[in-house]
Design a protein around this motif. Structure first.
Motif, short mmCIF file in Angstrom:
data_model
loop_
_atom_site.label_atom_id
_atom_site.label_comp_id
_atom_site.label_asym_id
_atom_site.label_seq_id
_atom_site.Cartn_x
_atom_site.Cartn_y
_atom_site.Cartn_z
N LEU A 277 -3.66 -5.21 -10.76
CA LEU A 277 -3.68 -3.78 -10.44
C LEU A 277 -3.44 -2.86 -11.64
O LEU A 277 -3.77 -1.67 -11.56
N GLU A 278 -2.91 -3.37 -12.73
CA GLU A 278 -2.45 -2.48 -13.80
C GLU A 278 -3.58 -1.74 -14.49
O GLU A 278 -3.35 -0.68 -15.09
N ASN A 279 -4.80 -2.24 -14.42
CA ASN A 279 -5.93 -1.57 -15.09
C ASN A 279 -6.74 -0.69 -14.15
O ASN A 279 -7.86 -0.30 -14.48
N SER A 280 -6.20 -0.36 -12.99
CA SER A 280 -6.93 0.46 -12.03
C SER A 280 -7.02 1.90 -12.54
O SER A 280 -6.08 2.44 -13.12
N ASP A 281 -8.18 2.54 -12.26
CA ASP A 281 -8.42 3.89 -12.74
C ASP A 281 -8.03 4.96 -11.74
O ASP A 281 -7.80 6.12 -12.11
N SER A 282 -7.97 4.60 -10.46
CA SER A 282 -7.67 5.59 -9.43
C SER A 282 -6.87 4.93 -8.30
O SER A 282 -6.70 3.71 -8.25
N GLN A 283 -6.41 5.79 -7.41
CA GLN A 283 -5.64 5.28 -6.29
C GLN A 283 -6.51 4.41 -5.38
O GLN A 283 -6.07 3.34 -4.93
N GLN B 70 -7.88 -0.82 -3.20
CA GLN B 70 -8.89 -1.82 -2.86
C GLN B 70 -8.57 -3.17 -3.51
O GLN B 70 -8.69 -4.22 -2.88
N ARG B 71 -8.14 -3.14 -4.76
CA ARG B 71 -7.75 -4.39 -5.43
C ARG B 71 -6.56 -5.03 -4.73
O ARG B 71 -6.51 -6.26 -4.59
N ALA B 72 -5.62 -4.19 -4.33
CA ALA B 72 -4.43 -4.73 -3.63
C ALA B 72 -4.84 -5.41 -2.33
O ALA B 72 -4.35 -6.50 -1.99
N ARG B 73 -5.74 -4.78 -1.58
CA ARG B 73 -6.20 -5.39 -0.33
C ARG B 73 -6.89 -6.73 -0.59
O ARG B 73 -6.67 -7.70 0.15
N THR B 74 -7.70 -6.79 -1.63
CA THR B 74 -8.41 -8.03 -1.94
C THR B 74 -7.43 -9.15 -2.27
O THR B 74 -7.52 -10.27 -1.77
N VAL B 75 -6.45 -8.83 -3.15
CA VAL B 75 -5.49 -9.85 -3.55
C VAL B 75 -4.62 -10.30 -2.38
O VAL B 75 -4.39 -11.49 -2.16
N VAL B 76 -4.16 -9.32 -1.58
CA VAL B 76 -3.28 -9.66 -0.45
C VAL B 76 -4.03 -10.46 0.61
O VAL B 76 -3.50 -11.43 1.16
N ASN B 77 -5.28 -10.08 0.89
CA ASN B 77 -6.06 -10.84 1.87
C ASN B 77 -6.30 -12.27 1.41
O ASN B 77 -6.29 -13.21 2.21
N ARG C 57 8.47 -3.49 -8.84
CA ARG C 57 8.49 -3.70 -7.39
C ARG C 57 7.45 -4.71 -6.92
O ARG C 57 7.62 -5.34 -5.88
N LEU C 58 6.35 -4.84 -7.69
CA LEU C 58 5.28 -5.77 -7.29
C LEU C 58 5.45 -7.11 -7.99
O LEU C 58 5.99 -7.20 -9.09
N GLU C 59 4.97 -8.15 -7.34
CA GLU C 59 5.03 -9.47 -7.95
C GLU C 59 4.09 -9.53 -9.15
O GLU C 59 3.03 -8.88 -9.18
N PRO C 60 4.44 -10.31 -10.19
CA PRO C 60 3.66 -10.31 -11.44
C PRO C 60 2.19 -10.62 -11.23
O PRO C 60 1.32 -9.96 -11.82
N GLN C 61 1.85 -11.63 -10.41
CA GLN C 61 0.45 -11.99 -10.22
C GLN C 61 -0.34 -10.87 -9.55
O GLN C 61 -1.55 -10.72 -9.78
N LEU C 62 0.32 -10.04 -8.74
CA LEU C 62 -0.35 -8.90 -8.13
C LEU C 62 -0.48 -7.75 -9.13
O LEU C 62 -1.53 -7.10 -9.20
N TRP C 63 0.55 -7.50 -9.91
CA TRP C 63 0.50 -6.39 -10.87
C TRP C 63 -0.55 -6.63 -11.95
O TRP C 63 -1.18 -5.68 -12.42
N VAL C 64 -0.77 -7.88 -12.33
CA VAL C 64 -1.81 -8.19 -13.32
C VAL C 64 -3.17 -7.72 -12.83
O VAL C 64 -4.01 -7.26 -13.62
N LEU D 265 0.83 -1.21 0.00
CA LEU D 265 0.00 0.00 0.00
C LEU D 265 0.86 1.26 0.00
O LEU D 265 0.52 2.26 -0.65
N LYS D 266 1.99 1.25 0.71
CA LYS D 266 2.87 2.42 0.71
C LYS D 266 3.45 2.68 -0.67
O LYS D 266 3.52 3.83 -1.15
N VAL D 267 3.87 1.63 -1.36
CA VAL D 267 4.46 1.80 -2.69
C VAL D 267 3.41 2.31 -3.67
O VAL D 267 3.70 3.17 -4.53
N ILE D 268 2.19 1.80 -3.57
CA ILE D 268 1.10 2.28 -4.46
C ILE D 268 0.83 3.76 -4.19
O ILE D 268 0.64 4.57 -5.14
#
Length: 306
Positions: free
Chosen positions: A93-99, A104-111, A84-91, A65-68
């Motif tokens: 997040l790369e189409n996100s429209d806003s911070q 939110q996507r990062a939290r879902t994937v990490v959880n 900096r992010l792992e490939p499966q996580l970046w896939v 979350l800090k890096v984002i």
């Protein structure tokens, strides 16, 4: 950083460094920290949080979350963020429209990743417990003797509160009194649990002895002399003595114990409970007992003889 630490040591050895030395050390440390933070922001240098080559593990939620946040603040380019992010996580997040969307996507994937890790750890612990249990069964399976069933007529389920005070283990446990006087409730609860288990052992063994005596009587075999090997302070012996007194068939129980203080305490308790005609306490090694007997019991005898 090592150079700064050495400079600090030199300053301490010279006793109370002056303001110039302190200012120099403070500036040097601040410059070093700023340079390291800039290197981390650029992705040029890994740190302890990100792992090797600056790649952040997916389960490091706060670091992700800090890096984002740095990326959306303009402090980190999109290309560096992808590195900096792992490939499966970046896939994801790369189409996100806003911070907010990316966070939110990062939290879902990490959880989801953390849930999977917890399930794997739980499965691993369960597997370890099963393996440990199997190993114990394999190791001690040949030593395990199934406990014989006691006939309903021979079961001994006394009202412990109605028995004489010397016959109740909880009322004659010296460590228990010390724990109560010191108000050490944790050790007191632990000792009480052990004594409850001991009462269950005594109830089972008394019932088993009564069943054996009845079986021998049915076969016409005498059962005059009983021996309790390693009887300790006489917890089992006193319970058996009260049963033998109620039976009134002339059985007598001899307690063989190595420790003198246990023998003396057992005799004193037997005298207080008026059970001495049915009990005898002898101090000796159980391996040296050579008199004939009809039935023997051992609740806590230890070592090779047991």
């Amino acid at each position: 950083l090592k150079a700064i630490c050495r400079a600090q040591d030199r300053a301490r050895r010279k006793c109370a460094p002056g303001p110039l030395a302190c200012d120099w050390l403070t500036q040097a440390m601040a410059a070093e920290a700023a340079a390291r933070a800039d290197a981390v922001d650029r992705g040029d240098e890994p740190n302890a949080e990100t792992g090797a080559h600056g790649v952040i593990p997916t389960h490091k939620l706060n670091t992700v979350l800090k890096v984002i946040a740095r990326h959306w603040q303009g402090r980190l380019s999109r290309e560096v963020l992808a590195q900096r992010l792992e490939p499966q996580l970046w896939v994801q997040l790369e189409n996100s429209d806003s911070q907010e969307d990316m966070l939110q996507r990062a939290r879902t994937v990490v959880n989801r990743e953390l849930k999977g890790l917890r399930q794997e750890k739980a499965a691993s612990r369960q597997s370890d417990r099963i393996c440990q249990g199997k190993n114990l069964l394999d190791k001690y399976g040949l030593l395990a003797v199934p406990a014989p069933e006691i006939p309903e007529s021979a079961r001994w389920l006394p009202d412990w509160l109605a028995l004489p005070k010397p016959c109740v283990p909880e009322l004659n446990c010296l460590p228990l009194r010390g724990y109560f006087e010191r108000r050490d409730w944790q050790l007191l609860r632990r000792e009480m649990a052990k004594l409850r288990e001991k009462r269950q052992q005594i109830e089972y063994l008394v019932g088993l002895v009564v069943a054996k005596l009845e079986a021998r009587a049915a076969l016409g075999l005498p059962s005059r002399e009983l021996v309790d090997f390693g009887g300790g302070r006489g917890d089992l012996a006193l319970a058996l003595g009260s049963v033998l007194r109620d039976r009134g068939r002339g059985e007598r129980l001899t307690v063989v114990e190595l420790r003198r203080e246990y023998v003396e305490q057992g005799r004193r308790r037997a005298e207080e409970a008026n059970l001495m005609p049915f009990l005898a306490f002898e101090q000796m090694d159980i391996r040296k007992f050579d008199r004939p007997f009809d039935l023997a019991v051992a609740c806590h005898a230890c070592g090779g003889p047991a």
